[in-house]
Design a protein around this motif. Structure first.
Motif, PDB file in Angstrom:
ATOM      1  N   UNK A  65     -34.709  60.470-112.202  1.00 21.43           N
ATOM      2  CA  UNK A  65     -34.905  59.027-112.031  1.00 21.43           C
ATOM      3  C   UNK A  65     -33.598  58.272-112.219  1.00 21.43           C
ATOM      4  N   UNK A  66     -32.812  58.711-113.196  1.00 20.87           N
ATOM      5  CA  UNK A  66     -31.522  58.065-113.466  1.00 20.87           C
ATOM      6  C   UNK A  66     -30.584  58.219-112.266  1.00 20.87           C
ATOM      7  N   UNK A  67     -30.484  59.432-111.727  1.00 22.86           N
ATOM      8  CA  UNK A  67     -29.605  59.659-110.587  1.00 22.86           C
ATOM      9  C   UNK A  67     -30.098  58.918-109.351  1.00 22.86           C
ATOM     10  N   UNK A  68     -31.408  58.845-109.180  1.00 21.91           N
ATOM     11  CA  UNK A  68     -31.960  58.164-108.013  1.00 21.91           C
ATOM     12  C   UNK A  68     -31.627  56.679-108.036  1.00 21.91           C
TER      13      UNK A  68
ATOM     14  N   UNK B  39     -44.904  51.283-120.048  1.00 23.63           N
ATOM     15  CA  UNK B  39     -45.676  52.498-119.720  1.00 23.63           C
ATOM     16  C   UNK B  39     -46.441  52.403-118.403  1.00 23.63           C
ATOM     17  N   UNK B  40     -46.822  51.194-117.976  1.00 19.82           N
ATOM     18  CA  UNK B  40     -47.557  51.053-116.716  1.00 19.82           C
ATOM     19  C   UNK B  40     -46.625  51.046-115.500  1.00 19.82           C
ATOM     20  N   UNK B  41     -45.305  51.157-115.717  1.00 21.23           N
ATOM     21  CA  UNK B  41     -44.350  51.203-114.625  1.00 21.23           C
ATOM     22  C   UNK B  41     -43.717  49.878-114.275  1.00 21.23           C
ATOM     23  N   UNK B  42     -44.196  48.774-114.803  1.00 21.82           N
ATOM     24  CA  UNK B  42     -43.592  47.471-114.533  1.00 21.82           C
ATOM     25  C   UNK B  42     -42.262  47.351-115.263  1.00 21.82           C
TER      26      UNK B  42
ATOM     27  N   UNK C 138     -42.362  53.612-123.351  1.00 20.39           N
ATOM     28  CA  UNK C 138     -41.483  52.668-122.670  1.00 20.39           C
ATOM     29  C   UNK C 138     -40.114  53.320-122.447  1.00 20.39           C
ATOM     30  N   UNK C 139     -39.382  52.773-121.488  1.00 24.27           N
ATOM     31  CA  UNK C 139     -38.045  53.298-121.185  1.00 24.27           C
ATOM     32  C   UNK C 139     -37.047  52.156-121.169  1.00 24.27           C
ATOM     33  N   UNK C 140     -35.979  52.321-121.944  1.00 22.35           N
ATOM     34  CA  UNK C 140     -34.880  51.358-121.939  1.00 22.35           C
ATOM     35  C   UNK C 140     -33.848  51.784-120.905  1.00 22.35           C
ATOM     36  N   UNK C 141     -33.354  50.829-120.113  1.00 22.41           N
ATOM     37  CA  UNK C 141     -32.315  51.097-119.109  1.00 22.41           C
ATOM     38  C   UNK C 141     -31.114  50.223-119.421  1.00 22.41           C
ATOM     39  N   UNK C 142     -30.083  50.822-120.013  1.00 23.31           N
ATOM     40  CA  UNK C 142     -28.848  50.117-120.315  1.00 23.31           C
ATOM     41  C   UNK C 142     -27.858  50.431-119.190  1.00 23.31           C
ATOM     42  N   UNK C 143     -27.198  49.416-118.647  1.00 27.34           N
ATOM     43  CA  UNK C 143     -26.363  49.626-117.476  1.00 27.34           C
ATOM     44  C   UNK C 143     -25.167  48.675-117.513  1.00 27.34           C
ATOM     45  N   UNK C 144     -24.151  49.033-116.727  1.00 25.14           N
ATOM     46  CA  UNK C 144     -23.013  48.137-116.539  1.00 25.14           C
ATOM     47  C   UNK C 144     -23.260  47.280-115.301  1.00 25.14           C
TER      48      UNK C 144
ATOM     49  N   UNK D 105     -32.320  46.104-108.813  1.00 28.14           N
ATOM     50  CA  UNK D 105     -32.434  47.052-109.909  1.00 28.14           C
ATOM     51  C   UNK D 105     -33.893  47.237-110.312  1.00 28.14           C
ATOM     52  N   UNK D 106     -34.662  46.158-110.316  1.00 25.07           N
ATOM     53  CA  UNK D 106     -36.080  46.264-110.679  1.00 25.07           C
ATOM     54  C   UNK D 106     -36.820  47.172-109.705  1.00 25.07           C
ATOM     55  N   UNK D 107     -36.571  46.980-108.426  1.00 22.93           N
ATOM     56  CA  UNK D 107     -37.263  47.815-107.435  1.00 22.93           C
ATOM     57  C   UNK D 107     -36.868  49.287-107.575  1.00 22.93           C
ATOM     58  N   UNK D 108     -35.586  49.523-107.868  1.00 24.03           N
ATOM     59  CA  UNK D 108     -35.142  50.914-108.034  1.00 24.03           C
ATOM     60  C   UNK D 108     -35.748  51.542-109.276  1.00 24.03           C
ATOM     61  N   UNK D 109     -35.851  50.774-110.355  1.00 23.65           N
ATOM     62  CA  UNK D 109     -36.411  51.320-111.591  1.00 23.65           C
ATOM     63  C   UNK D 109     -37.913  51.546-111.485  1.00 23.65           C
ATOM     64  N   UNK D 110     -38.559  50.832-110.604  1.00 26.25           N
ATOM     65  CA  UNK D 110     -40.002  51.004-110.449  1.00 26.25           C
ATOM     66  C   UNK D 110     -40.357  52.296-109.723  1.00 26.25           C
ATOM     67  N   UNK D 111     -39.383  52.894-109.028  1.00 25.56           N
ATOM     68  CA  UNK D 111     -39.646  54.148-108.339  1.00 25.56           C
ATOM     69  C   UNK D 111     -39.796  55.274-109.359  1.00 25.56           C
TER      70      UNK D 111
END
Length: 816
Positions: free
Chosen positions: A662-665, A589-592, A622-628, A648-654
């Motif tokens: 957010x997903x498309x970005x 939730x804090x964006x980390x 919280x947000x789960x990010x499942x990816x290939x 990926x971490x830096x992109x998800x932090x945006x």
């Protein structure tokens, strides 16, 4: 050292102000003598008047005089070099110009202008050589002095404009051919005069007066001339017409450019526009490309010309003009292009033959008709005067028609232009047909892809989901990556992302089989590690049957990767397992951003130790990010994986305004437009059900407590405003609690969940699953689950480590 201008040279040019004039009659007899002629030749007027001018010439030139007189009569004058005898007996070479001096009512007379060239040594050349150059050479030849004024030219130069040689003397190029690029040509002459370096093969392209609407090309060569002391005295140059060779080069260049620029994509409209772009401005001033409507859809057409245009409409697919915003167009790109019956475009489509018109009727109307919001205009108003129409045909099938127009600034289309247009359209037609076939295949592939991936993600209250998919196969848009969201019992949800080896249709088909198997196993409410174990067995069996090794790289379920996550919104618990697949990321939730420490099982079908699952509690929001792995750097080294995770971490932090954005970005930031590997990303923002949405009771193992359970459930439904479901719910509670008390040991727990449906769950410590039976009319029991199945929408059993849960579900959004 000074330049040639510093030398004391005689003026090597033919200027009237420097010439000595005399008059001849029609027979060549001297009738007028001047002081300038006396000073030049040393003869008194009384010595020459009344004598033939031939008496003043050397014997050799005297024999030429009748021919010179004849040429004067035929051409109106003559210019050249003659050897004249002076009064002291010496001979001198003079530049001679003879021109008519007639007056109204008088007899024919000739004005002769004599200019001495003795002050410019070197001009005395062999007469026989000069005559051969002047009279026999088909090449245009001229000599200019240091002021770039003509002092001599041959008759062949007349074909390039500027008149006969006699009219050139003493004049510069711009004087005799206004509008010609004289500055460019004279710059070459000055360069030759200054440096002494000859210029060979200088090409001049432009329009001349002799062909005002036709672009001509000439190759010129320049050489500096010197006197007997080596001083510059002028420039000798030749001109050869290479217009046909130039046009042939232009045609080849146009076709080469067409091969390079047409068909760079498999988009039909873009290919048609590329055809128009290539033809303008080098070949035509305005080009339109109209394609049959079925072509744009990728449909198959009947071979041969088009018979009935009323049922096969055309659409403007491309157009280009030499003018900005295409003012000649009466039909915009993308609109229907309807033509008058019997018009040339219609005839070309119906016959399959090209058509050319050198001169259009200026007052005739443009052939297009029935244009919504369009305009009508004559060819004069549009500024068009010549046209070529070529049907677009490929593999025996007519696809459309291309029209080439020229404006008045260009010459009309000729037969060579028609052949070039047909060659150009023929090349483009193959590209259009390839794009049509690709459109058909891609549309079929996309239908398959849409049928294999979720049409839309299910609506539920457990998570907010967004997904993005980008295939590596540009041709078909198909790949082996996939994602899915499956609703489970008890308001839970399964999140799945997987990857099948390979690309294209085979990989998509294998992905479809695997996704179907996952949904089937998910319906059994199995834990994540058991779901993967069943998938592993399925992939291994499929590989054995198809004879495909798991690590072969061929498209198939063997060697696939998959991560399976189950999230429970009641308590925020999340369990997951992976088979040869990257672990999910968690955005707190804090964006980390953190990555789950998930054991990596072997790819499906590869064999190996049992799959392991991990459980974790997720905070609400919280947000789960499942990816290939297409989002990560591919490589076997750990640093490659770490580097990919850092990106990926830096992109998800945006942050973004919505989860979908957010997903498309994230995908845009980490994956190029044409990735080397398929990419799939599924993001799920977690939610927790409120305390007012869940109610549970622990029940003792006493049959008498069944009635209390019914009453507790009815009171809860009243609090929720669901009294209309009380009868069915009491029936379900009664049957499920009775079965739990009767057939199991240990505690019994009743739970009601209000989400988009009302879920009734009964937990017991037994390990035996109940079975639905169809009792006979004489049986006294066995109707409990049958009644539950009849009065609810769904029911089932799922096993947990401590026992099992029997559940039944009633919809709150659909009519009962």
């Amino acid at each position: 050292m000074g330049t040639y201008e510093e030398h004391d040279l005689a003026r090597p040019r033919f200027d009237v102000a420097d010439a000595a004039p005399l008059l001849l009659d029609a027979q060549g007899v001297v009738t007028g003598w001047t002081d300038e002629a006396r000073r030049l030749l040393g003869h008194a007027a009384s010595e020459v008047i009344g004598t033939s001018v031939a008496d003043l010439l050397s014997a050799e030139d005297a024999e030429r005089m009748p021919g010179i007189v004849e040429r004067c009569r035929r051409d109106g004058g003559w210019a050249g070099l003659l050897t004249v005898r002076r009064g002291d007996g010496q001979q001198v070479r003079l530049m001679v110009r003879i021109t008519g001096a007639e007056e109204p009512g008088s007899r024919t007379r000739w004005l002769v202008l004599l200019s001495e060239l003795a002050g410019a040594p070197g001009w005395d050349m062999s007469r026989s050589v000069l005559e051969q150059i002047a009279d026999r050479s088909p090449v245009g030849i001229a000599i200019v002095d240091t002021d770039l004024r003509f002092v001599w030219s041959n008759a062949a130069l007349e074909q390039y404009g500027g008149g006969p040689p006699v009219h050139r003397l003493g004049l510069r190029l711009a004087d005799i051919q206004p509008g010609l690029d004289a500055d460019g040509i004279e710059a070459q002459m000055r360069h030759v005069l200054e440096t002494g370096e000859p210029v060979v093969g200088y090409e001049h392209v432009g329009q001349v007066r002799s062909a005002p609407h036709r672009e001509t090309a000439h190759v010129m060569s320049f050489t500096r001339l010197h006197d007997d002391r080596g001083r510059p005295m002028g420039v000798y140059y030749t001109v050869v017409d290479i217009t046909e060779r130039h046009r042939a080069r232009q045609r080849l260049a146009l076709l080469d450019r067409a091969g390079e620029h047409i068909g760079r994509s498999l988009d039909i409209m873009r290919t048609a526009q590329e055809l128009a772009d290539v033809a303008v401005p080098d070949f035509a001033d305005f080009v339109t490309v109209d394609l049959l409507e079925p072509v744009l859809r990728g449909a198959e057409l009947t071979p041969g010309p088009i018979g009935d245009l009323d049922h096969v409409p055309l659409r403007r697919a491309g157009q280009r003009s030499v003018h900005e915003n295409v003012p000649e167009a009466v039909v915009p790109v993308g609109s229907v292009a309807a033509y008058v019956a019997g018009s040339p475009p219609v005839r070309s489509l119906s016959t399959g033959l090209s058509w050319r018109e050198e001169r259009l009727d200026p007052l005739a109307r443009e052939w297009a008709t029935d244009i919504p919001g369009g305009r009508e205009a004559t060819f004069l108003e549009l500024g068009l005067h010549s046209v070529v129409i070529v049907p677009i045909r490929a593999r025996g099938t007519t696809l459309g028609v291309t029209t080439f127009f020229r404006r008045h600034r260009q010459e009309p289309f000729d037969e060579d232009d028609l052949a070039l247009a047909e060659d150009l359209v023929s090349r483009a037609a193959a590209c259009v047909d390839n794009a049509r076939r690709y459109t058909r295949e891609r549309d079929a592939a996309l239908v398959l892809q849409r049928s294999l991936l979720p049409h839309r993600l299910p609506e539920q209250d457990a998570v907010e989901v967004a997904a993005c998919y980008r295939p590596a196969d540009e041709l078909t848009g198909l790949g082996g990556d996939w994602y899915d969201v499956v609703q489970l019992s008890g308001a839970r949800v399964a999140l799945v992302v997987g990857e099948v080896p390979g690309h294209g249709i085979d990989a998509a088909a294998a992905m479809g089989r695997l996704r179907t198997a996952v949904r089937t196993l998910a319906a059994l409410d199995l834990p994540p590690e058991e779901v993967l174990a069943h998938l592993d067995d399925l992939a291994a069996r499929s590989a054995r049957e198809e004879g495909v090794a798991p690590d072969s790289g061929e498209a198939g379920t063997a060697g696939s990767g998959c991560v399976y996550v189950v999230y429970d919104p009641v308590d925020g618990q999340c369990s997951m397992a992976a088979a040869g697949h990257p672990a999910p990321a968690v955005i707190l939730p804090d964006g980390s951003v953190t990555f789950v420490d998930l054991p990596q099982g072997s790819p499906l079908g590869a064999g190996g130790p049992p799959f392991e699952a991990v459980e974790l509690a997720l905070a609400e929001g919280s947000t789960l990010a499942l990816h290939t792995d297409g989002l990560l750097a591919r490589g076997e080294e750990d640093w490659a994986l770490d580097a990919g995770r850092d990106r990926l971490r830096r992109a998800l932090e945006e942050r973004a305004s919505s989860l979908d954005l957010r997903c498309r970005t994230v995908v845009d930031a980490l994956s190029p437009e044409r990735p080397h590997d398929d990419v799939a990303l599924l993001m799920a923002g977690t939610r927790l059900l409120g305390a007012d949405q869940v109610a549970d009771w622990d029940l003792p193992m006493d049959p008498a407590m069944v009635a209390d359970a019914r009453k507790a459930a009815a009171r809860q439904l009243t609090e929720w405003g669901l009294e209309e479901l009380a009868f069915t719910t009491e029936l379900v509670v009664s049957e499920l609690v009775t079965n739990a008390i009767r057939h199991s040991d240990g505690p019994v727990r009743l739970r009601l969940i209000r989400e988009r449906s009302l879920v009734c769950e009964v937990f017991d410590g037994g390990a035996t699953a109940p079975h639905l039976r169809h009792p006979r009319t004489t049986d006294e029991g066995g109707r409990g689950l049958l009644l539950v199945s009849q009065f609810t929408q769904h029911w089932g059993t799922r096993f947990v480590p401590e026992g099992k849960i029997i559940w039944a579900e009633q919809s709150l959004t659909e009519p009962q």
